[in-house]
Each structure stands twice: as structure tokens, then as C-alpha cells.
Motif scaffolding. Structure first.
Motif, PDB file in Angstrom:
ATOM      1  N   THR A 107       5.668 -13.215   7.370  1.00 37.10           N
ATOM      2  CA  THR A 107       4.746 -13.069   6.586  1.00 37.10           C
ATOM      3  C   THR A 107       4.042 -11.848   7.825  1.00 37.10           C
ATOM      4  OG1 THR A 107       4.144 -15.751   6.285  1.00 37.10           O
ATOM      5  CG2 THR A 107       2.378 -13.728   6.474  1.00 37.10           C
ATOM      6  N   VAL A 108       3.147 -10.775   6.537  1.00 37.30           N
ATOM      7  CA  VAL A 108       2.203  -9.849   7.413  1.00 37.30           C
ATOM      8  C   VAL A 108       1.052  -9.872   6.931  1.00 37.30           C
ATOM      9  CG1 VAL A 108       3.071  -8.542   5.680  1.00 37.30           C
ATOM     10  CG2 VAL A 108       2.782  -7.237   7.578  1.00 37.30           C
ATOM     11  N   PHE A 109       0.329  -9.688   8.537  1.00 37.20           N
ATOM     12  CA  PHE A 109      -0.875  -9.800   8.321  1.00 37.20           C
ATOM     13  C   PHE A 109      -1.547  -8.343   8.624  1.00 37.20           C
ATOM     14  CE2 PHE A 109      -0.490 -13.980   9.367  1.00 37.20           C
ATOM     15  CZ  PHE A 109       0.815 -14.500   9.506  1.00 37.20           C
ATOM     16  N   LEU A 110      -3.152  -8.464   7.858  1.00 33.52           N
ATOM     17  CA  LEU A 110      -3.826  -7.236   8.121  1.00 33.52           C
ATOM     18  C   LEU A 110      -4.726  -7.118   8.848  1.00 33.52           C
ATOM     19  CD1 LEU A 110      -3.562  -3.614   7.975  1.00 33.52           C
ATOM     20  CD2 LEU A 110      -4.301  -4.053   5.466  1.00 33.52           C
ATOM     21  N   GLN A 111      -5.094  -7.391  10.105  1.00 35.38           N
ATOM     22  CA  GLN A 111      -6.236  -7.434  10.966  1.00 35.38           C
ATOM     23  C   GLN A 111      -7.561  -6.043  10.757  1.00 35.38           C
ATOM     24  OE1 GLN A 111      -8.135 -10.426  12.039  1.00 35.38           O
ATOM     25  NE2 GLN A 111      -9.941  -9.117  11.731  1.00 35.38           N
ATOM     26  N   MET A 112      -8.722  -6.309   9.670  1.00 38.02           N
ATOM     27  CA  MET A 112      -9.601  -5.288   9.439  1.00 38.02           C
ATOM     28  C   MET A 112     -10.594  -5.290  10.187  1.00 38.02           C
ATOM     29  SD  MET A 112      -8.964  -4.545   5.306  1.00 38.02           S
ATOM     30  CE  MET A 112      -9.396  -5.928   5.356  1.00 38.02           C
ATOM     31  N   ASN A 113     -11.057  -4.523  11.160  1.00 38.19           N
ATOM     32  CA  ASN A 113     -12.714  -4.744  11.587  1.00 38.19           C
ATOM     33  C   ASN A 113     -13.117  -3.450  11.598  1.00 38.19           C
ATOM     34  OD1 ASN A 113     -11.450  -7.672  13.152  1.00 38.19           O
ATOM     35  ND2 ASN A 113     -10.618  -5.857  14.911  1.00 38.19           N
ATOM     36  N   SER A 114     -14.490  -3.620  11.822  1.00 39.24           N
ATOM     37  CA  SER A 114     -15.615  -2.332  11.912  1.00 39.24           C
ATOM     38  C   SER A 114     -15.730  -2.192  10.124  1.00 39.24           C
ATOM     39  CB  SER A 114     -15.139  -1.153  13.085  1.00 39.24           C
ATOM     40  OG  SER A 114     -15.371  -1.657  13.987  1.00 39.24           O
ATOM     41  N   LEU A 115     -15.513  -2.810   9.404  1.00 35.57           N
ATOM     42  CA  LEU A 115     -15.135  -2.175   7.871  1.00 35.57           C
ATOM     43  C   LEU A 115     -16.111  -1.545   7.397  1.00 35.57           C
ATOM     44  CD1 LEU A 115     -13.888  -5.782   6.482  1.00 35.57           C
ATOM     45  CD2 LEU A 115     -12.969  -3.445   6.484  1.00 35.57           C
ATOM     46  N   LYS A 116     -15.592  -0.341   6.251  1.00 38.70           N
ATOM     47  CA  LYS A 116     -16.755   0.034   6.011  1.00 38.70           C
ATOM     48  C   LYS A 116     -16.495   0.200   4.107  1.00 38.70           C
ATOM     49  CE  LYS A 116     -15.093   3.842   9.494  1.00 38.70           C
ATOM     50  NZ  LYS A 116     -15.088   5.222   9.863  1.00 38.70           N
ATOM     51  N   ALA A 117     -18.110   0.547   3.534  1.00 41.48           N
ATOM     52  CA  ALA A 117     -17.797   0.745   2.307  1.00 41.48           C
ATOM     53  C   ALA A 117     -17.043   1.235   2.012  1.00 41.48           C
ATOM     54  CB  ALA A 117     -19.634   0.958   1.589  1.00 41.48           C
ATOM     55  N   GLU A 118     -16.462   1.989   1.970  1.00 34.98           N
ATOM     56  CA  GLU A 118     -15.110   3.339   1.714  1.00 34.98           C
ATOM     57  C   GLU A 118     -14.345   2.982   2.061  1.00 34.98           C
ATOM     58  OE1 GLU A 118     -17.319   4.349   4.537  1.00 34.98           O
ATOM     59  OE2 GLU A 118     -16.856   5.943   5.422  1.00 34.98           O
ATOM     60  N   ASP A 119     -13.980   1.440   2.843  1.00 29.85           N
ATOM     61  CA  ASP A 119     -12.606   0.838   2.922  1.00 29.85           C
ATOM     62  C   ASP A 119     -12.936  -0.462   1.354  1.00 29.85           C
ATOM     63  OD1 ASP A 119     -13.474  -0.388   5.908  1.00 29.85           O
ATOM     64  OD2 ASP A 119     -11.648   1.419   5.111  1.00 29.85           O
ATOM     65  N   THR A 120     -13.397  -0.150   0.524  1.00 27.12           N
ATOM     66  CA  THR A 120     -13.676  -1.678  -0.257  1.00 27.12           C
ATOM     67  C   THR A 120     -12.839  -0.792  -1.627  1.00 27.12           C
ATOM     68  OG1 THR A 120     -15.968  -1.568  -0.501  1.00 27.12           O
ATOM     69  CG2 THR A 120     -14.528  -2.126  -2.573  1.00 27.12           C
ATOM     70  N   ALA A 121     -11.623  -1.848  -2.153  1.00 33.71           N
ATOM     71  CA  ALA A 121     -10.715  -1.665  -2.286  1.00 33.71           C
ATOM     72  C   ALA A 121      -9.840  -3.243  -2.795  1.00 33.71           C
ATOM     73  CB  ALA A 121      -9.547  -0.429  -1.953  1.00 33.71           C
ATOM     74  N   VAL A 122      -8.192  -3.010  -3.945  1.00 33.65           N
ATOM     75  CA  VAL A 122      -7.962  -3.480  -4.031  1.00 33.65           C
ATOM     76  C   VAL A 122      -6.679  -3.414  -3.128  1.00 33.65           C
ATOM     77  CG1 VAL A 122      -6.188  -4.628  -5.297  1.00 33.65           C
ATOM     78  CG2 VAL A 122      -8.766  -4.179  -6.211  1.00 33.65           C
ATOM     79  N   TYR A 123      -6.582  -4.065  -1.913  1.00 30.40           N
ATOM     80  CA  TYR A 123      -5.394  -4.308  -1.350  1.00 30.40           C
ATOM     81  C   TYR A 123      -3.802  -4.911  -1.482  1.00 30.40           C
ATOM     82  CZ  TYR A 123      -8.573  -2.068   1.998  1.00 30.40           C
ATOM     83  OH  TYR A 123      -9.545  -1.293   2.514  1.00 30.40           O
ATOM     84  N   TYR A 124      -3.004  -3.802  -1.615  1.00 27.08           N
ATOM     85  CA  TYR A 124      -1.658  -4.043  -2.045  1.00 27.08           C
ATOM     86  C   TYR A 124      -0.312  -4.594  -0.676  1.00 27.08           C
ATOM     87  CZ  TYR A 124      -3.772  -3.175  -6.250  1.00 27.08           C
ATOM     88  OH  TYR A 124      -3.567  -3.229  -7.269  1.00 27.08           O
ATOM     89  N   CYS A 125       0.298  -6.025  -0.505  1.00 23.83           N
ATOM     90  CA  CYS A 125       1.078  -5.710   0.157  1.00 23.83           C
ATOM     91  C   CYS A 125       2.501  -5.111  -0.172  1.00 23.83           C
ATOM     92  CB  CYS A 125       1.455  -7.147   0.647  1.00 23.83           C
ATOM     93  SG  CYS A 125       2.834  -7.455   1.265  1.00 23.83           S
ATOM     94  N   ALA A 126       3.497  -4.689   0.705  1.00 25.71           N
ATOM     95  CA  ALA A 126       4.693  -3.774   0.155  1.00 25.71           C
ATOM     96  C   ALA A 126       6.035  -4.388   0.733  1.00 25.71           C
ATOM     97  CB  ALA A 126       4.743  -2.249  -0.523  1.00 25.71           C
ATOM     98  N   VAL A 127       6.917  -4.219   0.452  1.00 25.62           N
ATOM     99  CA  VAL A 127       8.156  -4.350   1.041  1.00 25.62           C
ATOM    100  C   VAL A 127       9.330  -2.963   0.571  1.00 25.62           C
ATOM    101  CG1 VAL A 127      10.425  -5.190   0.638  1.00 25.62           C
ATOM    102  CG2 VAL A 127       8.806  -6.985   1.152  1.00 25.62           C
ATOM    103  N   ARG A 128       9.807  -2.384   1.731  1.00 20.80           N
ATOM    104  CA  ARG A 128      11.256  -1.906   1.616  1.00 20.80           C
ATOM    105  C   ARG A 128      12.351  -1.790   2.752  1.00 20.80           C
ATOM    106  NH1 ARG A 128       8.546   2.362   5.598  1.00 20.80           N
ATOM    107  NH2 ARG A 128      10.298   2.102   7.337  1.00 20.80           N
ATOM    108  N   GLN A 129      12.760  -1.969   1.198  1.00 23.07           N
ATOM    109  CA  GLN A 129      13.895  -2.540   1.857  1.00 23.07           C
ATOM    110  C   GLN A 129      15.178  -1.055   1.890  1.00 23.07           C
ATOM    111  OE1 GLN A 129      15.193  -3.892  -1.719  1.00 23.07           O
ATOM    112  NE2 GLN A 129      15.692  -6.079  -1.664  1.00 23.07           N
ATOM    113  N   GLY A 130      14.944  -0.183   1.851  1.00 26.86           N
ATOM    114  CA  GLY A 130      15.328   0.772   2.753  1.00 26.86           C
ATOM    115  C   GLY A 130      14.904   1.729   3.451  1.00 26.86           C
ATOM    116  N   THR A 131      14.928   2.915   3.816  1.00 21.39           N
ATOM    117  CA  THR A 131      13.968   3.660   4.905  1.00 21.39           C
ATOM    118  C   THR A 131      13.048   5.059   4.261  1.00 21.39           C
ATOM    119  OG1 THR A 131      15.259   5.782   4.457  1.00 21.39           O
ATOM    120  CG2 THR A 131      16.159   3.533   6.172  1.00 21.39           C
ATOM    121  N   GLN A 132      13.024   4.892   2.294  1.00 22.09           N
ATOM    122  CA  GLN A 132      12.341   5.408   1.625  1.00 22.09           C
ATOM    123  C   GLN A 132      10.483   5.082   1.152  1.00 22.09           C
ATOM    124  OE1 GLN A 132      11.979   8.620   2.188  1.00 22.09           O
ATOM    125  NE2 GLN A 132      13.871   8.765   3.652  1.00 22.09           N
TER     126      GLN A 132
END
Length: 118
Positions: free
Chosen positions: A78-103
Motif C-alpha cells: 500500500t502507498v499513501f499520500l498525506q496531503m496537508n495545507s490543501l489549496k483550491a488548485e489541488d482539486t483533481a482526480v488523483y490516480y495511483c500508478a505502478v512502475r515496474q521498470g525505470t521509465q
């Protein structure tokens, strides 16, 4: 294949905090890094943060540096994203992603909506 399920999005006032989670399942032994991206309405998807699965090194977009913290629990895949001091411009759909290689990121979650009211 790696499956990703995000959670933790919601509505918060400016200055508030949210914590996103992303649980990985399937071929989790193949994970090299996990990351968070976001996409606001009418804008392209942009990088937010990434964490190496081995060693835990992190990297952040300048726009969130000092406010967001990415972390992981290897035992729970599991990966987490702690978001503090949020701003209106942080409004978005947030996506989690996995990288198997390096690119490139190989697998993506379905996204979770974060709305920051000003």
C-alpha cells in the motif's frame, strides 16, 4: 498484472488535510516504484509524487513539495499520500500508478476525487 484500488478522496476546506491510500494486488513482486498523479478538469494529467519500493526514496512535484508526503507499507503493498495545507488548485482526480521498470508507469488505479473548497 497489478490491480490498484485508491481510497480516501473527498471534500475538504482550503487549509485542511486528506490522506489517500492505494492498495496493490496481483504481481506485486514486480513493483519498482509507485506514484501519484492528478488530473484537474480541462487539464492534462500531472505528476505529484513517487516512491521507490526498495529503499523508499521519494520525489515530488514542486507544486506539492513541503505539503504532501508519500509513504509506503511494503507488507501491505500500500502507498499513501498525506496531503496537508490543501489549496483550491489541488482539486483533481488523483490516480495511483505502478512502475515496474525505470521509465513508464504500467498500471493505473481508477482514481479518487479530491475537492478543495476555498
Amino acid at each position: 498484472q497489478v490491480q490498484l484500488v485508491e481510497s480516501g478522496g473527498g471534500l475538504v476546506q482550503a487549509g485542511g488535510s486528506l490522506r489517500l491510500s492505494c492498495a496493490a494486488s496481483g504481481r506485486t513482486f514486480s513493483i519498482n516504484a509507485m506514484g501519484w498523479y492528478r488530473q484537474a478538469p480541462g487539464k492534462q494529467r500531472e505528476f505529484v509524487a513517487t516512491i521507490r519500493w526498495s529503499g523508499g526514496s521519494t520525489y515530488y512535484a514542486d507544486s506539492v513539495k513541503g505539503r504532501f508526503t508519500i509513504s509506503r507499507d511494503n507488507a501491505k503493498n500500500t502507498v499513501f499520500l498525506q496531503m496537508n495545507s490543501l489549496k483550491a488548485e489541488d482539486t483533481a482526480v488523483y490516480y495511483c500508478a505502478v512502475r515496474q521498470g525505470t521509465q513508464t508507469y504500467d498500471y493505473w488505479g481508477q482514481g479518487t476525487q479530491v475537492t478543495v473548497s476555498s
